[in-house]
Design an enzyme around this catalytic site. Structure first.
Site, PDB file in Angstrom:
ATOM      1  N   GLY A  47      71.675  43.458 -13.850  1.00 60.80           N
ATOM      2  CA  GLY A  47      72.770  42.493 -13.745  1.00 60.80           C
ATOM      3  C   GLY A  47      73.307  42.122 -15.108  1.00 60.80           C
ATOM      4  O   GLY A  47      73.013  42.784 -16.114  1.00 60.80           O
ATOM      5  N   SER A  48      74.081  41.040 -15.148  1.00 60.04           N
ATOM      6  CA  SER A  48      74.697  40.647 -16.421  1.00 60.04           C
ATOM      7  C   SER A  48      73.838  39.652 -17.197  1.00 60.04           C
ATOM      8  O   SER A  48      73.864  39.650 -18.426  1.00 60.04           O
ATOM      9  CB  SER A  48      76.085  40.052 -16.166  1.00 60.04           C
ATOM     10  N   THR A  49      73.042  38.830 -16.508  1.00 57.15           N
ATOM     11  CA  THR A  49      72.226  37.829 -17.212  1.00 57.15           C
ATOM     12  C   THR A  49      71.086  38.503 -17.977  1.00 57.15           C
ATOM     13  O   THR A  49      70.734  38.082 -19.083  1.00 57.15           O
ATOM     14  CB  THR A  49      71.677  36.798 -16.198  1.00 57.15           C
ATOM     15  N   GLY A 103      67.563  38.521 -12.939  1.00 59.38           N
ATOM     16  CA  GLY A 103      68.581  37.568 -12.508  1.00 59.38           C
ATOM     17  C   GLY A 103      68.499  37.337 -11.011  1.00 59.38           C
ATOM     18  O   GLY A 103      67.626  37.875 -10.323  1.00 59.38           O
ATOM     19  N   ALA A 104      69.408  36.511 -10.494  1.00 61.46           N
ATOM     20  CA  ALA A 104      69.470  36.260  -9.047  1.00 61.46           C
ATOM     21  C   ALA A 104      70.899  35.879  -8.688  1.00 61.46           C
ATOM     22  O   ALA A 104      71.661  35.407  -9.533  1.00 61.46           O
ATOM     23  CB  ALA A 104      68.520  35.130  -8.666  1.00 61.46           C
ATOM     24  N   GLY A 116      70.423  41.365  -5.297  1.00 61.58           N
ATOM     25  CA  GLY A 116      71.000  42.625  -4.829  1.00 61.58           C
ATOM     26  C   GLY A 116      72.508  42.662  -4.898  1.00 61.58           C
ATOM     27  O   GLY A 116      73.128  43.594  -4.388  1.00 61.58           O
ATOM     28  N   GLY A 117      73.093  41.639  -5.575  1.00 58.67           N
ATOM     29  CA  GLY A 117      74.547  41.660  -5.762  1.00 58.67           C
ATOM     30  C   GLY A 117      74.974  42.950  -6.462  1.00 58.67           C
ATOM     31  O   GLY A 117      76.057  43.469  -6.214  1.00 58.67           O
ATOM     32  N   GLU A 124      64.094  46.298  -7.834  1.00 60.50           N
ATOM     33  CA  GLU A 124      63.815  44.956  -8.386  1.00 60.50           C
ATOM     34  C   GLU A 124      62.623  44.322  -7.674  1.00 60.50           C
ATOM     35  O   GLU A 124      61.757  43.706  -8.304  1.00 60.50           O
ATOM     36  CB  GLU A 124      65.044  44.056  -8.238  1.00 60.50           C
ATOM     37  N   LYS A 142      74.248  29.479  -9.747  1.00 58.42           N
ATOM     38  CA  LYS A 142      73.336  30.113  -8.776  1.00 58.42           C
ATOM     39  C   LYS A 142      72.390  29.115  -8.111  1.00 58.42           C
ATOM     40  O   LYS A 142      71.623  29.485  -7.228  1.00 58.42           O
ATOM     41  CB  LYS A 142      72.491  31.179  -9.474  1.00 58.42           C
TER      42      LYS A 142
HETATM   43  C1  5RP Z   1      71.249  43.144  -8.980  1.00 59.70           C
HETATM   44  C2  5RP Z   1      70.722  41.759  -8.949  1.00 59.70           C
HETATM   45  C3  5RP Z   1      71.110  40.873 -10.067  1.00 59.70           C
HETATM   46  O1  5RP Z   1      69.964  40.425 -10.722  1.00 59.70           O
HETATM   47  C4  5RP Z   1      71.885  39.721  -9.489  1.00 59.70           C
HETATM   48  O2  5RP Z   1      73.013  40.242  -8.806  1.00 59.70           O
HETATM   49  C5  5RP Z   1      72.348  38.748 -10.575  1.00 59.70           C
HETATM   50  O3  5RP Z   1      73.277  39.367 -11.402  1.00 59.70           O
HETATM   51  P1  5RP Z   1      74.003  38.597 -12.582  1.00 59.70           P
HETATM   52  O4  5RP Z   1      72.984  38.300 -13.621  1.00 59.70           O
HETATM   53  O5  5RP Z   1      75.061  39.562 -13.050  1.00 59.70           O
HETATM   54  O6  5RP Z   1      74.613  37.351 -11.996  1.00 59.70           O
HETATM   55  O7  5RP Z   1      70.010  41.350  -8.074  1.00 59.70           O
HETATM   56  O8  5RP Z   1      70.846  43.856  -7.852  1.00 59.70           O
END
Ligand code: 5RP
Length: 248
Positions: A47-49, A103-104, A116-117, A124, A142
């Site tokens: 993810g981005s975080t 991340g979540a 899973g976004g 994961e 979040k």
């Molecule tokens: C990817 C994930 C990511 O950890 C989740 O979508 C959070 O992403 P971001 O840090 O970009 O908000 O589960 O499958």
């Protein structure tokens, strides 16, 4: 012609984005500073975080000459590890990890997560399940009391491609809500995961007992994994709007 209202909207959007990025960085740095030590095997989320956490990890490895190996949760995480010059490993060599950081998409008051976004939920969950401590990093958007309050895209569910229609029907019939096949941005076809599968997004219409729903969905033939992470997270670091870090 760009209208004044449009300019105000863009400024607000940019400010919000900048604030969220700052919050992600705070969370990522806090998790690495509080939970990573020398001679550890670390699970690296997606993810981005997580990008900020890997930045900090690489900084500390260099400054403190740490001996750390990293196990990725996706192709993206693998590339991040390599680009940062960190040591790449896998679960064959390190089936037990000291810590996994990820991340979540949403975190409820009991530390249940939707993940899973980005479509990486299966790897994961495997990596988190191999870690002695599973630490979550997120920005303030979040944080919610109950799943579904903040994250409107539903619970991602990875399925074997040939089973996506029967699984869609079974979930909608048994648990209600709407189930959609996740499509690529181009709309040319479905999103295909790192494991060669499809993703269904289950937009649930009520709060469930997430533990039992997770188990029940996993029992449906064709389901590989769900994005419900129940009783897995030990701690969550939220980067807040005011520049502080919230811990749950
Ligand atoms: C990817 C994930 C990511 O950890 C989740 O979508 C959070 O992403 P971001 O840090 O970009 O908000 O589960 O499958």
């Amino acid at each position: 012609n760009i209208s004044g209202r449009h300019v105000v909207y863009c400024r607000r959007y940019n400010n919000e984005t900048a604030m969220a990025e700052k919050a992600k960085k705070l969370a990522g740095y806090a998790a690495v500073d509080n939970h990573v030590q020398d001679n550890q095997a670390v699970g690296v989320g997606s993810g981005s975080t997580i990008v900020y956490a890997v930045d900090r990890l690489a900084e500390r490895v260099k400054q403190e000459n740490l001996n750390i190996v990293c196990v990725p949760t996706s192709f993206q995480a693998r590339q991040l590890i390599l680009e940062h010059g960190l040591t790449l490993s896998d679960l064959d060599r390190h089936p037990e990890l000291d810590v996994a950081i990820d991340g979540a998409d949403e975190v409820d008051s009991e530390l249940n997560l939707i993940k899973g976004g980005g479509g990486c939920l299966t790897q994961e969950k495997i990596v988190a399940g191999c870690a002695k401590r599973f630490i979550v990093i997120a920005d303030y958007r979040k944080d919610s009391k109950a799943l579904g309050e903040q994250w409107k895209k539903g619970v991602p569910i990875e399925v074997i491609p040939m089973a996506y229609v029967p699984v869609t029907r079974t979930i909608a019939r048994r648990f209600g809500g709407v189930v959609v096949l996740r499509m690529a941005v181009s709309k040319a076809g479905p999103v295909v995961t790192d494991n060669g599968n499809f993703i269904l997004d289950w937009k649930f219409d009520q709060v469930h007992d997430w533990k039992s729903v997770n188990t029940a969905i996993k029992m449906i033939p064709g389901v590989v994994e769900t994005g419900l992470f129940v009783e897995m997270a030990e701690r969550v670091y939220f980067g807040m709007e005011d520049g502080t870090v919230g811990v749950r």
